[in-house]
Design a protein around this motif. Structure first.
Motif, mmCIF file in Angstrom:
data_model
loop_
_atom_site.group_PDB
_atom_site.id
_atom_site.type_symbol
_atom_site.label_atom_id
_atom_site.label_comp_id
_atom_site.label_asym_id
_atom_site.label_seq_id
_atom_site.Cartn_x
_atom_site.Cartn_y
_atom_site.Cartn_z
ATOM 1 N N GLY A 30 7.484 34.739 -9.661
ATOM 2 C CA GLY A 30 7.250 36.112 -9.222
ATOM 3 C C GLY A 30 7.273 36.302 -7.716
ATOM 4 O O GLY A 30 7.705 37.335 -7.216
ATOM 5 N N TRP A 31 6.791 35.304 -6.976
ATOM 6 C CA TRP A 31 6.726 35.383 -5.520
ATOM 7 C C TRP A 31 7.257 34.088 -4.921
ATOM 8 O O TRP A 31 6.506 33.294 -4.342
ATOM 9 N N PRO A 32 8.579 33.864 -5.036
ATOM 10 C CA PRO A 32 9.127 32.576 -4.596
ATOM 11 C C PRO A 32 8.954 32.299 -3.104
ATOM 12 O O PRO A 32 8.828 31.152 -2.707
ATOM 13 N N ALA A 33 8.901 33.329 -2.280
ATOM 14 C CA ALA A 33 8.723 33.092 -0.838
ATOM 15 C C ALA A 33 7.360 32.473 -0.555
ATOM 16 O O ALA A 33 7.236 31.571 0.279
ATOM 17 N N HIS A 34 6.322 32.939 -1.250
ATOM 18 C CA HIS A 34 4.991 32.334 -1.079
ATOM 19 C C HIS A 34 4.985 30.907 -1.603
ATOM 20 O O HIS A 34 4.370 30.027 -1.013
ATOM 21 N N GLY A 35 5.671 30.684 -2.718
ATOM 22 C CA GLY A 35 5.778 29.333 -3.266
ATOM 23 C C GLY A 35 6.530 28.414 -2.335
ATOM 24 O O GLY A 35 6.176 27.245 -2.172
ATOM 25 N N LEU A 36 7.559 28.946 -1.684
ATOM 26 C CA LEU A 36 8.333 28.157 -0.724
ATOM 27 C C LEU A 36 7.459 27.748 0.451
ATOM 28 O O LEU A 36 7.549 26.623 0.940
ATOM 29 N N PHE A 37 6.581 28.633 0.889
ATOM 30 C CA PHE A 37 5.651 28.307 1.974
ATOM 31 C C PHE A 37 4.735 27.161 1.540
ATOM 32 O O PHE A 37 4.534 26.200 2.279
ATOM 33 N N SER A 38 4.207 27.238 0.319
ATOM 34 C CA SER A 38 3.329 26.183 -0.189
ATOM 35 C C SER A 38 4.072 24.863 -0.319
ATOM 36 O O SER A 38 3.540 23.805 0.027
ATOM 37 N N LEU A 39 5.306 24.914 -0.824
ATOM 38 C CA LEU A 39 6.106 23.692 -0.928
ATOM 39 C C LEU A 39 6.366 23.081 0.445
ATOM 40 O O LEU A 39 6.382 21.863 0.598
ATOM 41 N N THR A 40 6.541 23.919 1.446
ATOM 42 C CA THR A 40 6.774 23.419 2.798
ATOM 43 C C THR A 40 5.528 22.714 3.331
ATOM 44 O O THR A 40 5.638 21.671 3.986
ATOM 45 N N VAL A 69 3.277 21.167 1.481
ATOM 46 C CA VAL A 69 3.220 19.896 0.751
ATOM 47 C C VAL A 69 4.251 18.921 1.313
ATOM 48 O O VAL A 69 3.970 17.728 1.494
ATOM 49 N N LEU A 70 5.441 19.414 1.623
ATOM 50 C CA LEU A 70 6.486 18.583 2.196
ATOM 51 C C LEU A 70 6.057 18.020 3.549
ATOM 52 O O LEU A 70 6.280 16.838 3.846
ATOM 53 N N THR A 71 5.412 18.832 4.357
ATOM 54 C CA THR A 71 4.914 18.375 5.655
ATOM 55 C C THR A 71 3.874 17.274 5.468
ATOM 56 O O THR A 71 3.924 16.241 6.154
#
Length: 190
Positions: free
Chosen positions: A97-107, A109-111
């Motif tokens: 539903g909110w992939p941009a927020h999910g992308l921020f969270s994944l970033t 975690v990636l960091t």
């Protein structure tokens, strides 16, 4: 009783299987390289695609978890299984539903991954230096590069969330595809 270390004689030789289907490996490799180049050129789209894909995985996993939890509700841990399935469903809905927020969270975690990987690589390299094994410098350099990547991604937040995941997925696809191309060409019958 058979020895787990022995290989069954009825399995085909891996080299002959790859040689027989080398064109399929070549096509897959080329496709992965092209997708990787696309992800590198337009990393925000690739990052959002990864986020949405993960969302679907969580959503499907949550639905399956709910079904199995209610099907086996007499087993111990029902409430924990139910909570786990609901959390998976919620994560899926949020990522889709909110992939941009999910992308921020994944970033984020990636960091964190790059920080942990970098520190671990550096400690591993220093252990190898003490044991006088060669090539420890490459491992040290890899750890330092991981830390630099983590700092660059973190310093660029929230803007780096738009490109970090997509760029790294693209690089991974290019290297994976290149290895398949190399394997296919090496196995090509002459």
């Amino acid at each position: 009783m058979s020895d787990p270390q022995s290989t069954p004689t009825n399995l085909p030789d891996m080299r002959s299987v790859v040689a027989k289907h080398w064109t399929l490996f070549l096509i897959e490799g080329i496709l992965l390289v092209l997708l990787g180049i696309g992800a590198i050129i337009v990393p925000p789209i690739a990052g959002l695609a990864v986020t949405i894909f993960l969302g679907w995985l969580f959503l499907i996993g949550g639905i399956a978890g709910l079904a199995l939890t209610f099907w086996a509700r007499e087993l111990p841990g029902f409430w924990w299984s139910l909570l786990s399935a609901l959390l998976s469903l919620a994560a899926g809905v949020i990522l889709i539903g909110w992939p941009a927020h999910g992308l921020f969270s994944l970033t984020i975690v990636l960091t964190a991954f790059f920080i942990m990987e970098g520190a671990t690589s550096i400690m591993f390299a220093l252990d190898h230096k003490r044991e006088l094994s060669g090539r420890w410098g490459w491992m040290l350099a890899a750890g330092i590069v991981d830390l630099v990547i983590a700092v660059l991604i973190f310093a660029g937040l929230p803007g780096s969330a738009a490109w970090a995941v997509g760029l790294l997925v693209g690089i991974n696809l290019v290297f994976g595809g290149s290895s398949l191309i190399g394997m296919a060409l090496a196995a090509k019958p002459r």
